[in-house]
Design a protein around this motif. Structure first.
Motif, PDB file in Angstrom:
ATOM      1  N   ASP A  23       4.422  10.038  10.677  1.00  0.00           N
ATOM      2  CA  ASP A  23       5.433   8.992  10.712  1.00  0.00           C
ATOM      3  C   ASP A  23       6.816   9.598  10.496  1.00  0.00           C
ATOM      4  O   ASP A  23       6.959  10.622   9.816  1.00  0.00           O
ATOM      5  CB  ASP A  23       5.154   7.957   9.626  1.00  0.00           C
ATOM      6  N   ILE A  25      10.736   9.988   9.073  1.00  0.00           N
ATOM      7  CA  ILE A  25      11.309   9.936   7.734  1.00  0.00           C
ATOM      8  C   ILE A  25      12.693   9.303   7.827  1.00  0.00           C
ATOM      9  O   ILE A  25      13.498   9.674   8.678  1.00  0.00           O
ATOM     10  CB  ILE A  25      11.420  11.339   7.118  1.00  0.00           C
ATOM     11  N   SER A  55       9.048  14.847  10.441  1.00  0.00           N
ATOM     12  CA  SER A  55       8.696  15.517   9.192  1.00  0.00           C
ATOM     13  C   SER A  55       9.268  16.922   9.097  1.00  0.00           C
ATOM     14  O   SER A  55       9.372  17.478   7.994  1.00  0.00           O
ATOM     15  CB  SER A  55       7.173  15.580   9.046  1.00  0.00           C
ATOM     16  N   THR A 206       7.803   3.210   8.522  1.00  0.00           N
ATOM     17  CA  THR A 206       8.316   3.858   7.327  1.00  0.00           C
ATOM     18  C   THR A 206       9.462   3.033   6.767  1.00  0.00           C
ATOM     19  O   THR A 206      10.062   2.207   7.470  1.00  0.00           O
ATOM     20  CB  THR A 206       8.794   5.300   7.625  1.00  0.00           C
TER      21      THR A 206
END
Length: 256
Positions: A23, A25, A55, A206
């Motif tokens: 996912d 950030i 990531s 997120t």
């Protein structure tokens, strides 16, 4: 040993693909982390901005909608309805208590919420004024609860304390986002939490939070501290001051 080296090499080759599958950030920030409520405070504009990264710290893959929600400290509220009595005057009628109500709520989104998520997701994350989970005290009829909740939201909107800004978030090149939310002069002091959501295909993938501290200083802070520390004396002083001001005004008009 040779097998271990081959495994580590294979893992190194696969790590970029694994990073892309994770996912994204969110890296949020706010233009001001402290707002001081001084005498003559007329409000402020708060800039909420940040980036959507993968990531590994690079540009996240895919297209994301961004929703930013700013909430003020919760408070207890008693809401009363008014009704006309004998067709001449308004009197208090039904009332209900809410034990946890955001003192301030503002939302900005890259598109209208209805186009970003379904109703269930909006309810879970309280994305929008229609989906705020206000908590009435005690048992209450669902229809009556809906009526009082709608009335409370409408009142806060008219006070400038609740607001929604469709397409209030700008997303640049799928990476950078920014939104501007107004802070009215009648906000209360306390901890304000800004939560940012990255959403794709109707799902929140997120989120991240940041905080703003709103506080008073100077004469306003001393008055607030006195009211909190010595509520009885403060109440008696306020009543006495009102009586004195009324008496002084009466004497002044008598002399005129």
């Amino acid at each position: 040993m040779r097998a271990l080296i081959l495994f580590l090499c294979a893992l190194g080759l696969a790590s970029p693909a694994l990073a892309q599958s994770r996912d994204p950030i969110l890296v949020p920030d706010i233009s001001e982390h402290e707002i001081v409520l001084r005498q003559g405070f007329t409000g402020a504009d708060l800039l909420l901005f940040g980036a959507i990264l993968d990531s590994a710290g690079g540009r996240a893959q895919g297209e994301y909608d961004v929703v930013v929600v700013l909430k003020g400290p919760s408070e207890q509220v008693r809401l009363r309805e008014k009704e006309r009595w004998l067709g001449m005057m308004w009197v208090n009628a039904e009332s209900t208590d809410f034990r946890s109500v955001p003192s301030y709520y503002a939302l900005a989104s890259s598109r209208p919420i209805q186009e970003i998520v379904d109703e269930r997701t909006a309810l879970i994350f309280e994305l929008g004024l229609d989906y705020l989970q206000l908590s009435p005290s005690g048992s209450i009829d669902p229809e009556e609860q809906a009526r009082f909740s709608a009335g409370l939201v409408d009142l806060r909107e008219r006070q400038g304390l609740y607001a929604e800004y469709e397409e209030g978030v700008r997303v640049s090149e799928g990476v950078l986002y920014r939104a501007r939310l107004p802070i009215p002069s009648n906000v209360i002091a306390g901890r304000y939490v800004a939560e940012t959501f990255a959403i794709t295909d109707g799902e929140v993938v997120t989120s991240a939070t940041s905080e703003v501290q709103v506080y008073k200083e100077g004469f306003e802070r001393r008055v607030e501290d006195a009211a909190n520390d010595n509520s009885l004396l403060y109440g008696l002083f306020a009543v006495g001051l009102s009586v004195l001001m009324g008496w002084a005004a009466g004497r002044l008009f008598a002399l005129i």
